[in-house]
Design a protein around this motif. Structure first.
Motif, PDB file in Angstrom:
ATOM      1  N   GLY B   7       0.803  -1.222   0.000  1.00 42.85           N
ATOM      2  CA  GLY B   7       0.000   0.000   0.000  1.00 42.85           C
ATOM      3  C   GLY B   7       0.827   1.257   0.000  1.00 42.85           C
ATOM      4  N   GLY B   8       0.214   2.337  -0.497  1.00 35.94           N
ATOM      5  CA  GLY B   8       0.875   3.635  -0.510  1.00 35.94           C
ATOM      6  C   GLY B   8      -0.022   4.641  -1.207  1.00 35.94           C
ATOM      7  N   ALA B   9       0.495   5.845  -1.357  1.00 35.84           N
ATOM      8  CA  ALA B   9      -0.260   6.861  -2.088  1.00 35.84           C
ATOM      9  C   ALA B   9      -0.116   6.606  -3.581  1.00 35.84           C
ATOM     10  CB  ALA B   9       0.267   8.244  -1.734  1.00 35.84           C
ATOM     11  N   ALA B  10      -1.093   7.078  -4.362  1.00 36.36           N
ATOM     12  CA  ALA B  10      -0.972   6.989  -5.815  1.00 36.36           C
ATOM     13  C   ALA B  10       0.288   7.739  -6.223  1.00 36.36           C
ATOM     14  CB  ALA B  10      -2.195   7.596  -6.485  1.00 36.36           C
ATOM     15  N   GLY B  11       1.063   7.149  -7.116  1.00 37.02           N
ATOM     16  CA  GLY B  11       2.301   7.795  -7.546  1.00 37.02           C
ATOM     17  C   GLY B  11       3.515   7.347  -6.746  1.00 37.02           C
ATOM     18  N   THR B  34      -3.911 -11.281  -7.678  1.00 33.05           N
ATOM     19  CA  THR B  34      -3.805  -9.928  -7.114  1.00 33.05           C
ATOM     20  C   THR B  34      -5.082  -9.141  -7.377  1.00 33.05           C
ATOM     21  OG1 THR B  34      -1.445  -9.944  -7.603  1.00 33.05           O
ATOM     22  CG2 THR B  34      -2.424  -7.810  -7.094  1.00 33.05           C
ATOM     23  N   VAL B  35      -5.585  -8.491  -6.341  1.00 27.21           N
ATOM     24  CA  VAL B  35      -6.670  -7.527  -6.583  1.00 27.21           C
ATOM     25  C   VAL B  35      -6.138  -6.132  -6.331  1.00 27.21           C
ATOM     26  CG1 VAL B  35      -8.658  -8.980  -6.131  1.00 27.21           C
ATOM     27  CG2 VAL B  35      -7.581  -7.777  -4.240  1.00 27.21           C
ATOM     28  N   ARG B  36      -6.647  -5.223  -7.116  1.00 29.86           N
ATOM     29  CA  ARG B  36      -6.196  -3.837  -7.029  1.00 29.86           C
ATOM     30  C   ARG B  36      -7.319  -2.969  -6.479  1.00 29.86           C
ATOM     31  NH1 ARG B  36      -3.225  -6.362 -10.575  1.00 29.86           N
ATOM     32  NH2 ARG B  36      -1.050  -5.749 -10.707  1.00 29.86           N
ATOM     33  N   ASP B  37      -7.012  -2.265  -5.407  1.00 34.70           N
ATOM     34  CA  ASP B  37      -7.976  -1.346  -4.814  1.00 34.70           C
ATOM     35  C   ASP B  37      -7.467   0.062  -5.117  1.00 34.70           C
ATOM     36  OD1 ASP B  37     -10.153  -1.398  -2.218  1.00 34.70           O
ATOM     37  OD2 ASP B  37      -9.078   0.462  -2.618  1.00 34.70           O
ATOM     38  N   LEU B  38      -8.077   0.668  -6.120  1.00 34.83           N
ATOM     39  CA  LEU B  38      -7.549   1.931  -6.618  1.00 34.83           C
ATOM     40  C   LEU B  38      -8.524   3.055  -6.330  1.00 34.83           C
ATOM     41  CD1 LEU B  38      -6.633   0.558 -10.140  1.00 34.83           C
ATOM     42  CD2 LEU B  38      -5.040   0.915  -8.258  1.00 34.83           C
ATOM     43  N   MET B  39      -7.970   4.222  -6.085  1.00 33.84           N
ATOM     44  CA  MET B  39      -8.813   5.399  -6.011  1.00 33.84           C
ATOM     45  C   MET B  39      -8.818   6.059  -7.380  1.00 33.84           C
ATOM     46  SD  MET B  39      -8.146   7.026  -2.283  1.00 33.84           S
ATOM     47  CE  MET B  39      -9.616   8.016  -2.384  1.00 33.84           C
ATOM     48  N   ILE B  42      -4.972  10.387  -9.900  1.00 30.68           N
ATOM     49  CA  ILE B  42      -3.649  10.093 -10.463  1.00 30.68           C
ATOM     50  C   ILE B  42      -2.570  10.213  -9.380  1.00 30.68           C
ATOM     51  CG2 ILE B  42      -2.012  10.723 -12.301  1.00 30.68           C
ATOM     52  CD1 ILE B  42      -4.736   9.723 -13.314  1.00 30.68           C
ATOM     53  N   ARG B  43      -2.760  11.145  -8.439  1.00 27.48           N
ATOM     54  CA  ARG B  43      -1.764  11.335  -7.376  1.00 27.48           C
ATOM     55  C   ARG B  43      -2.472  11.381  -6.020  1.00 27.48           C
ATOM     56  NH1 ARG B  43       1.407  10.029 -10.329  1.00 27.48           N
ATOM     57  NH2 ARG B  43       3.158  11.059 -11.318  1.00 27.48           N
ATOM     58  N   GLY B  44      -1.766  10.910  -4.966  1.00 27.21           N
ATOM     59  CA  GLY B  44      -2.300  10.996  -3.612  1.00 27.21           C
ATOM     60  C   GLY B  44      -3.316   9.898  -3.343  1.00 27.21           C
ATOM     61  N   GLY B  45      -4.134  10.085  -2.302  1.00 26.41           N
ATOM     62  CA  GLY B  45      -5.116   9.073  -1.943  1.00 26.41           C
ATOM     63  C   GLY B  45      -4.424   7.837  -1.407  1.00 26.41           C
ATOM     64  N   GLU B  73       2.898   5.747   6.046  1.00 25.29           N
ATOM     65  CA  GLU B  73       2.364   5.453   7.382  1.00 25.29           C
ATOM     66  C   GLU B  73       0.898   5.066   7.354  1.00 25.29           C
ATOM     67  OE1 GLU B  73       5.092   8.455   9.844  1.00 25.29           O
ATOM     68  OE2 GLU B  73       3.014   8.400  10.569  1.00 25.29           O
ATOM     69  N   GLU B  74       0.169   5.735   6.467  1.00 24.77           N
ATOM     70  CA  GLU B  74      -1.271   5.518   6.387  1.00 24.77           C
ATOM     71  C   GLU B  74      -1.599   4.041   6.134  1.00 24.77           C
ATOM     72  OE1 GLU B  74      -3.089   7.461   3.056  1.00 24.77           O
ATOM     73  OE2 GLU B  74      -5.054   7.540   4.010  1.00 24.77           O
ATOM     74  N   THR B  75      -0.760   3.394   5.337  1.00 26.69           N
ATOM     75  CA  THR B  75      -0.989   1.992   5.001  1.00 26.69           C
ATOM     76  C   THR B  75      -1.040   1.138   6.273  1.00 26.69           C
ATOM     77  OG1 THR B  75       0.141   2.294   2.900  1.00 26.69           O
ATOM     78  CG2 THR B  75      -0.085   0.027   3.672  1.00 26.69           C
ATOM     79  N   ILE B  76      -0.146   1.432   7.222  1.00 25.73           N
ATOM     80  CA  ILE B  76      -0.109   0.655   8.464  1.00 25.73           C
ATOM     81  C   ILE B  76      -1.386   0.905   9.274  1.00 25.73           C
ATOM     82  CG2 ILE B  76       1.171   0.247  10.610  1.00 25.73           C
ATOM     83  CD1 ILE B  76       3.688   1.214   9.147  1.00 25.73           C
TER      84      ILE B  76
END
Lengths: 283, 554
Positions: B7-11, B34-39, B42-45, B73-76
């Motif tokens: 996990g991480g921010a977009a980009g 693999t499944v993709r959980d996308l917002m 294009i950037r952030g989120g 950090e948000e991912t954790i």
């Protein structure tokens, strides 16, 4: 013409309709171009004009209202050996199908687009079409149309069309010659055909057009785009007919990496070995 | 089987890390899903992917995590509650966390030392593979395929540095999947279309269907086919119909919003008897909804879209291999019966990747009708015993080929008389009866004689498969699931048989109203006893199905 290869059939049009002359001009144009009817695909949308493909002996595709151009373009894309001609009305082509009109000019597939432009909806009995004059009174525009009339030839030149002409159903010989040029032209070719509607348009009558139209003469330079745009705006006491603008440019097929070498997609199969190679790229 | 979240921010490179991870796991023989959980940005989120792998190819995701690669950090914070007690969190040393499962590494430090912080994901992937005792031998080849030449060396080194930074912790898993493909559901569908002889694809971009358009465009030159981005969805479908009418196998694809625009042309395909394959990759509606998420709420729409009555077929795609196979079948049935066939996929399947054996495209059966001589002149809509009129294409010397959206006679000319109308309606609708003989029954998963029968369709195949496995392992009752692929016309033999023996029928669907359950009731009179429904844009997992079934008392 006794040696005609194209037959025409009984129609459902009103007596005196401009469509009869347009059908005759088309038949004569196709004959003079010596086309085999089996290689001709006539495409229409919905409307009185769009019934024309039903009335001539050729292949025909009568699809949805406003949607004549996309299937016509696709038919030509998959089988360039066909001569693809659209006959449809102003409501169909400029109203419901306006988006396809604009973008198929840009696509520049080698098709001819003949638009029967009578400034009124015939099949639905008399409402304003996109080309209706401002102030036209109809059962819907009861106080007169408020909208600026659509100028198809100006729009087509602005959008980049390579062949833009205007004809008049009351000058069938002249119209036939325009049609022949449009069909022969490599790329998208528009002929906007002025046509009286005897049932629903009591203003823009045969006499009204006859008094106003004049043929562009040899002095007119059809290759001058700016001048053509000015000429396209002339619509009132005098209405020019003829080829307003002509400039060949690369067609869809000529630029398309797959199609430029004459690939015919109709009836074609894919090589399984190539599909296998794609699969192996994912291993 | 293991389950890892990245996990991480977009980009931030989540997708790059996941692609590397998938490729190396597969190279080590693992089956991967693999499944993709996308917002939809294009950037952030916050974006994350769940990578599940094992000896067999998993068919669904799991909520229980063995590890987390946290690029921020948000991912954790968002996912640590799903991490098993013995699980790990790989993160940069700068990330502040009190979680004892965290393994802080110099992800950024190592990457920057090698030339770019962008390689931090590769350091983490190297470490994760080491924790799972998985070799990284194929790393260079993997990066050579996915990265620009100048970046390969740096990422190989980053991966190796991560690999050295930790000790193995989990027992190695692996199977014989190294020689398989790894691909998304959309690509599996596109390969099926190519194997079936697709010559013309027209579409307007719309998530989550766009990658079909992009993939086909990327291979169009090699395959020698035409792929056209149309000015709108109405043009796309009408172009596909025009191409098919002229003799090219054609397809168009979109999501629900685009399909709404194609509805009138769907009827044209039915009325004019022009074969057509349409793809609807579902996402949550109504209208724009949740553009990058998943739902199964277009079923009833697909069955009833467009005015009037005409024959059509709707096939829901269940998993990657199914997407490939059913797409080939869709082309054949469309051509054989001269009808529109709709392939119903969804974001979960479309964007999700899985390992899949390489099928043999030479063995793809391609329906080829006999070339029937046109006696007494060719008529496109010739009345025949079967109701199927031989197709010919413009250019034939046997006669003229006509298509008409008006009611028409055998030659495609407009008619209005009652007798011809009735004969033409009967001819078209009669084809549906023939088609019914070719329907595939739903797939039965779990117990052969289930007491509790779960009923679902499409991409819930994987979660349902996992759910019945978990339930049957508990041994409290016999559980089974029927997962429909063909949904219209609805096959009902197996359903009637299994429903008769079950004490409870539960529908499981990714929508609000239980659309398949409604259809089953309408078509068979069979009522379900309860439903497990989800409409938040996230796919049910097998575990969630089990949990909710318990809550319902089954």
């Amino acid at each position: 013409m006794s040696d005609s290869r194209f037959e025409t059939f009984e129609t459902a049009w009103c007596p005196g309709c401009g469509n009869f002359n347009i059908l005759d001009s088309l038949k004569n144009a196709l004959d003079e171009l010596a086309l085999d009817p089996h290689d001709v695909l006539m495409v229409g949308g919905i409307g009185q004009a769009a019934k024309l493909p039903q009335y001539i002996s050729a292949n025909s595709f009568s699809g949805l209202h406003g949607r004549a151009v996309p299937p016509a373009a696709a038919a030509k894309i998959v089988n360039p050996a066909l001569t693809v001609i659209i006959n449809s009305g102003d409501g169909d082509s400029y109203g419901e199908g306006g988006n396809h009109f604009i973008h198929n000019i840009r696509r520049n597939v080698d098709i001819a687009h003949f638009i029967h432009d009578n400034q009124v909806y015939g099949l639905t009995k008399g409402q304003a079409s996109p080309t209706a004059d401002k102030g036209s009174v109809t059962p819907v525009q009861v106080e007169g149309s408020l909208n600026i009339p659509f100028n198809p030839v100006l729009m087509a030149i602005a959008a980049g069309a390579g062949f833009v002409a205007r004809g008049f159903s009351g000058r069938p010989e002249h119209l036939k010659e325009l049609m022949k040029q449009a069909i022969r032209f490599k790329g998208y070719a528009l002929v906007d055909i002025l046509q009286p509607c005897v049932s629903f348009n009591k203003v823009n009558t045969f006499a009204w057009y006859s008094q106003r139209v004049y043929e562009l003469d040899k002095e007119y330079d059809r290759g001058d785009r700016a001048a053509a745009m000015l000429k396209s705006m002339e619509f009132g006491d005098r209405i020019p007919i003829g080829v307003l603008y002509q400039e060949e440019q690369p067609t869809f097929h000529e630029q398309h990496e797959v199609l430029k070498n004459g690939q015919i997609l109709a009836g074609r199969k894919n090589d399984p070995e190539l599909v296998r190679e794609l699969m192996l790229e994912m291993v | 089987m293991y389950n890892l979240l990245v996990g991480g921010a977009a980009g931030q490179g989540v997708d790059t890390a996941v692609n590397t991870l998938e490729a190396l796991l597969k190279a080590a023989g693992c089956g991967v899903f693999t499944v993709r959980d996308l917002m939809s940005r294009i950037r952030g989120g916050h974006n994350f992917s769940l990578v599940r792998f094992g000896e067999e190819t998993p068919r669904s995701h799991s909520e229980r995590l063995d590890g987390i690669i946290a690029l921020n950090e948000e991912t954790i914070a968002l996912h640590r509650d799903k991490l098993k007690p013995e699980g790990f969190i790989l993160c940069d040393e700068s990330v502040k966390t009190d979680d004892s499962r965290a393994i802080p590494l110099k992800l950024q430090g190592i990457a920057k030392l090698l030339g770019s912080g962008r390689a931090a994901g590769s350091v983490a992937v190297g470490a994760a593979l080491r924790l799972f005792s998985t070799p990284i031998d194929g790393a260079r080849r993997v990066f050579e395929k996915s990265l620009k030449p100048g970046l390969v060396e740096m990422n190989v080194k980053a991966l190796e540095a991560g690999y050295r930074a930790v000790e193995p912790r989990f027992e190695r898993v692996g199977g014989s999947h190294a020689g398989e493909m790894i691909l998304t559901g959309n690509k599996a569908l596109a390969l099926g279309a190519l194997a079936a002889g697709l010559q013309f694809y027209a579409a307007y971009p719309m998530s989550p269907s766009t990658s079909i358009l992009e993939y086909l465009a990327s291979v169009s030159l090699k395959m020698g086919i035409a792929v056209e981005q149309a000015e709108d969805e109405i043009a796309a479908v009408n172009m596909a119909i025009g191409a098919s009418f002229t003799g090219a196998r054609a397809m168009t694809g979109t999501s629900g919003g685009g399909f709404s625009l194609k509805v009138e042309a769907l009827g044209l395909s039915g009325m004019a008897e022009v074969p057509l394959v349409l793809v609807d990759v579902q996402r949550p509606g109504p209208v724009t909804g949740l553009p990058t998420r998943t739902e199964q709420s277009d079923l009833k729409f697909m069955i009833s879209a467009s005015q009037g009555e005409f024959p059509r077929m709707v096939i829901a795609l269940r998993h990657h291999e199914d997407a490939y196979r059913q797409t080939i079948r869709a082309f054949n049935l469309a051509e054989k019966y001269q009808i529109p066939v709709i392939l119903l996929s969804d974001q979960y399947l479309a964007d999700g990747t899985a390992t899949m054996p390489v099928p043999d495209p030479a063995k793809a059966e391609i329906y080829a009708p006999e070339d029937v001589p046109a006696e007494g002149g060719y008529a496109r809509y010739r009345f025949t015993e079967s109701g199927i009129s031989p197709r010919k294409f413009p250019g034939t010397r046997d006669g003229f080929v006509s298509a008409d959206s008006d009611e028409h006679d055998e030659y495609g000319k407009i008619i209005e008389d009652s007798e011809t109308r009735i004969r033409m309606m009967n001819k078209r609708m009669g084809k549906l009866e023939l088609l019914k003989r070719e329907l595939e029954e739903p797939q039965l998963l779990g117990d052969e004689r289930p007491e509790v029968l779960l009923i679902g369709w499409g991409s819930l195949y994987g979660p349902l498969e996992e759910a019945v496995r978990l339930l049957n392992a508990e041994g409290k009752a016999r559980y089974g699931a029927l997962v429909f692929g063909d949904v219209w016309p609805l096959p009902d033999r197996l359903l009637r048989e299994k429903a008769a023996g079950a004490r409870a029928l539960i529908h499981v669907e990714q929508n609000y109203t239980g659309q398949l359950a409604q259809l089953i009731r309408e078509q068979t009179g069979i009522r379900t006893d309860a439903g497990i429904l989800k409409y938040d844009g996230r796919q049910l997992s097998g575990e969630e199905i089990v949990r909710r079934l318990r809550e319902e008392g089954y």
